[in-house]
Structures are given as structure tokens and as C-alpha cells.
Design a protein around this motif. Sequence first.
Motif, mmCIF file in Angstrom:
data_model
loop_
_atom_site.group_PDB
_atom_site.id
_atom_site.type_symbol
_atom_site.label_atom_id
_atom_site.label_comp_id
_atom_site.label_asym_id
_atom_site.label_seq_id
_atom_site.Cartn_x
_atom_site.Cartn_y
_atom_site.Cartn_z
ATOM 1 N N ALA A 127 0.796 -1.067 -0.012
ATOM 2 C CA ALA A 127 -0.087 -0.057 0.030
ATOM 3 C C ALA A 127 0.897 1.118 -0.077
ATOM 4 C CB ALA A 127 -0.758 -0.139 1.310
ATOM 5 N N GLN A 128 2.007 1.053 0.768
ATOM 6 C CA GLN A 128 2.713 2.304 0.910
ATOM 7 C C GLN A 128 3.587 2.523 -0.600
ATOM 8 O OE1 GLN A 128 5.001 1.744 4.534
ATOM 9 N NE2 GLN A 128 3.729 3.240 5.586
ATOM 10 N N ILE A 129 4.035 1.492 -1.242
ATOM 11 C CA ILE A 129 4.432 1.594 -2.450
ATOM 12 C C ILE A 129 3.631 2.338 -3.475
ATOM 13 C CG2 ILE A 129 5.260 0.295 -4.580
ATOM 14 C CD1 ILE A 129 6.494 -1.756 -2.810
ATOM 15 N N ALA A 130 2.304 1.825 -3.152
ATOM 16 C CA ALA A 130 1.399 2.726 -4.114
ATOM 17 C C ALA A 130 1.187 3.953 -3.746
ATOM 18 C CB ALA A 130 0.125 1.972 -4.272
ATOM 19 N N GLY A 131 1.701 4.600 -2.837
ATOM 20 C CA GLY A 131 1.429 5.892 -2.104
ATOM 21 C C GLY A 131 0.119 5.941 -1.414
ATOM 22 N N LEU A 132 -0.251 4.960 -1.061
ATOM 23 C CA LEU A 132 -1.640 4.798 -0.128
ATOM 24 C C LEU A 132 -1.226 5.041 1.340
ATOM 25 C CD1 LEU A 132 -3.672 2.400 -2.288
ATOM 26 C CD2 LEU A 132 -3.767 4.878 -2.290
ATOM 27 N N PRO A 133 -2.159 5.065 2.157
ATOM 28 C CA PRO A 133 -1.947 4.904 3.787
ATOM 29 C C PRO A 133 -1.697 3.493 3.745
ATOM 30 C CG PRO A 133 -3.571 6.325 3.326
ATOM 31 C CD PRO A 133 -3.384 5.974 2.019
ATOM 32 N N ALA A 134 -0.905 3.064 4.952
ATOM 33 C CA ALA A 134 -0.704 1.622 5.250
ATOM 34 C C ALA A 134 -1.941 0.810 5.696
ATOM 35 C CB ALA A 134 0.347 1.401 6.392
ATOM 36 N N VAL A 135 -2.759 1.741 6.251
ATOM 37 C CA VAL A 135 -4.162 1.095 6.562
ATOM 38 C C VAL A 135 -4.896 0.379 5.366
ATOM 39 C CG1 VAL A 135 -5.704 2.988 6.622
ATOM 40 C CG2 VAL A 135 -6.059 1.221 8.273
ATOM 41 N N CYS A 136 -4.840 0.979 4.124
ATOM 42 C CA CYS A 136 -5.285 0.373 2.885
ATOM 43 C C CYS A 136 -4.818 -1.028 2.690
ATOM 44 C CB CYS A 136 -5.081 1.444 1.808
ATOM 45 S SG CYS A 136 -5.849 2.946 1.831
ATOM 46 N N GLY A 137 -3.702 -1.227 3.094
ATOM 47 C CA GLY A 137 -2.995 -2.767 2.819
ATOM 48 C C GLY A 137 -3.694 -3.482 3.927
ATOM 49 N N LEU A 138 -3.812 -3.074 5.107
ATOM 50 C CA LEU A 138 -4.431 -3.783 6.118
ATOM 51 C C LEU A 138 -5.893 -4.127 5.696
ATOM 52 C CD1 LEU A 138 -4.471 -5.093 8.925
ATOM 53 C CD2 LEU A 138 -5.239 -2.579 9.621
ATOM 54 N N TYR A 139 -6.786 -3.254 5.270
ATOM 55 C CA TYR A 139 -7.914 -3.503 4.579
ATOM 56 C C TYR A 139 -7.875 -4.478 3.534
ATOM 57 C CZ TYR A 139 -9.689 0.440 7.127
ATOM 58 O OH TYR A 139 -9.869 1.569 8.147
ATOM 59 N N GLY A 140 -6.960 -4.478 2.769
ATOM 60 C CA GLY A 140 -6.718 -5.228 1.478
ATOM 61 C C GLY A 140 -6.314 -6.520 1.708
ATOM 62 N N SER A 141 -5.860 -6.933 3.064
ATOM 63 C CA SER A 141 -5.254 -8.033 3.377
ATOM 64 C C SER A 141 -6.379 -8.746 4.454
ATOM 65 C CB SER A 141 -4.026 -8.135 4.062
ATOM 66 O OG SER A 141 -4.078 -7.283 5.470
ATOM 67 N N VAL A 142 -7.318 -8.058 4.782
ATOM 68 C CA VAL A 142 -8.402 -8.692 5.504
ATOM 69 C C VAL A 142 -9.477 -9.190 4.746
ATOM 70 C CG1 VAL A 142 -9.855 -8.443 7.499
ATOM 71 C CG2 VAL A 142 -7.297 -8.003 7.365
ATOM 72 N N PHE A 143 -10.232 -8.187 4.484
ATOM 73 C CA PHE A 143 -11.692 -8.228 3.761
ATOM 74 C C PHE A 143 -11.698 -9.305 2.493
ATOM 75 C CE2 PHE A 143 -12.076 -4.200 6.065
ATOM 76 C CZ PHE A 143 -12.917 -4.721 7.131
ATOM 77 N N PRO A 144 -10.579 -9.157 1.506
ATOM 78 C CA PRO A 144 -10.950 -9.998 0.235
ATOM 79 C C PRO A 144 -10.716 -11.423 0.823
ATOM 80 C CG PRO A 144 -9.306 -7.997 -0.074
ATOM 81 C CD PRO A 144 -9.785 -7.879 1.291
ATOM 82 N N ILE A 145 -9.852 -11.685 1.921
ATOM 83 C CA ILE A 145 -9.825 -13.228 2.329
ATOM 84 C C ILE A 145 -11.096 -13.614 2.864
ATOM 85 C CG2 ILE A 145 -8.501 -14.349 3.965
ATOM 86 C CD1 ILE A 145 -5.959 -12.450 3.527
ATOM 87 N N LEU A 146 -11.501 -12.768 3.732
ATOM 88 C CA LEU A 146 -12.911 -13.232 4.209
ATOM 89 C C LEU A 146 -13.936 -13.588 3.011
ATOM 90 C CD1 LEU A 146 -12.790 -10.776 7.201
ATOM 91 C CD2 LEU A 146 -12.281 -13.538 7.362
ATOM 92 N N LEU A 147 -13.914 -12.607 2.163
ATOM 93 C CA LEU A 147 -14.796 -12.789 0.982
ATOM 94 C C LEU A 147 -14.504 -14.103 0.300
ATOM 95 C CD1 LEU A 147 -15.232 -9.245 -0.173
ATOM 96 C CD2 LEU A 147 -16.823 -10.528 1.118
ATOM 97 N N PHE A 148 -13.265 -14.256 -0.037
ATOM 98 C CA PHE A 148 -12.984 -15.269 -0.868
ATOM 99 C C PHE A 148 -13.026 -16.745 0.129
ATOM 100 C CE2 PHE A 148 -9.620 -18.436 -2.416
ATOM 101 C CZ PHE A 148 -9.914 -18.384 -3.900
ATOM 102 N N ALA A 149 -13.037 -16.717 1.087
ATOM 103 C CA ALA A 149 -13.413 -17.968 1.996
ATOM 104 C C ALA A 149 -14.589 -18.306 1.901
ATOM 105 C CB ALA A 149 -12.975 -17.611 3.476
ATOM 106 N N LEU A 150 -15.594 -17.353 1.919
ATOM 107 C CA LEU A 150 -17.015 -17.403 1.922
ATOM 108 C C LEU A 150 -17.534 -18.153 0.477
ATOM 109 C CD1 LEU A 150 -18.482 -14.589 3.899
ATOM 110 C CD2 LEU A 150 -18.224 -17.008 4.549
#
Length: 173
Positions: free
Chosen positions: A39-62
Motif C-alpha cells: 500500500a505504501q509503495i502505491a502511495g496509499l496509507p498503510a491502513v489500505c493494505g490492512l483492509y486489502g489483506s483482511v476483507f478480500p480473504i474473508l470474502l474469498f473464504a465465503l
Amino acid sequence: MKIKFAQTIRNYDRKNLGKDLVAGLIIMAVSIPISMGYAQIAGLPAVCGLYGSVFPILLFALFSTSPQFIFGVDAAPAALIGAALLDLHIESGSKEALAAFFVAVWLLVFYLCRAGKLVNYISAPVMGGFITGICTTIILMQVPKLLGGTAGTGEFFELVEHIAETVGEINLP
């Protein structure tokens, strides 16, 4: 295409729960810092990486029908796109960000056309070098933050220069 909701969970063997939780915690410990770095490489806040690492995994699991999967934002294309956006000084909400969105749409179209088969023609040493370069960039970006400084941006020499400049900011405790 028929999507089956929670197919894997319905057929889950509860005797594996303990081992699966330990495996999930290990994967989380590895993937969350990597996702935040991307996320930081992309110039986004680090929290965006946190969101991107949690929610898609949960959706993929479902929605997944596979009992074995590791899904996250630590793919090489994410790093390539993020580095390109950072080099182009693309900010959220700008015209350039909209153009980057359409690049993502094209990537989806390429996926649907199964264009990923072309990657099979890239040799293992080339991919190994590429992945090593991405890993080195992420590490060099994060080293100053680990030592109490600020994260650097740019290419290899710019990152090394930033680390040298932030040596005075090191907080040993």
C-alpha cells in the motif's frame, strides 16, 4: 458460472480447526506487513493494505470452493502497479487515479480472456530476479520505519540514501 456460498465451510472437518487457526495466524503475521508495504509503495496509507489483506480473504473464504487457499495482496502485479503509480505521482481522486482504475479494468479483462498463460513463457531466473527486486524495495522502504524514522520512496539508490539520512533518527529502544 454458479457461485456456491460457504461451500467449504459446510463441508469443514472440525478436527482441523486448531491447526487451521495456527496456520491462519502465521499467514496473517506474514501477509499483513507485506500488504501494508505494498500500500505504501502505491502511495496509499498503510491502513489500505490492512483492509486489502483482511476483507478480500474473508470474502474469498465465503465464496471459494477450495479448502486450500492463500489469498492476499502480495502479488507481484500489485507491486508493479503500485510502483508505477508512485513514480507517476498519482494521487487519490485525481484524473490519473481514474486512469489507473481503467488499467485495473483492463487487467480484469485480460484475466477473463486467460491472458495469464503468457507468463509461462517468462523464465524462472527472470521472475526470481523480479521478485527479489520487489522484496528488496519493500525492505529498504520499511527499514527506517522499524528504526523510528520515516519510510522512504523511490528506486534502490534513493532508498539507500534515505536510510543514510535517517541514521540520526534511530531510536535504539
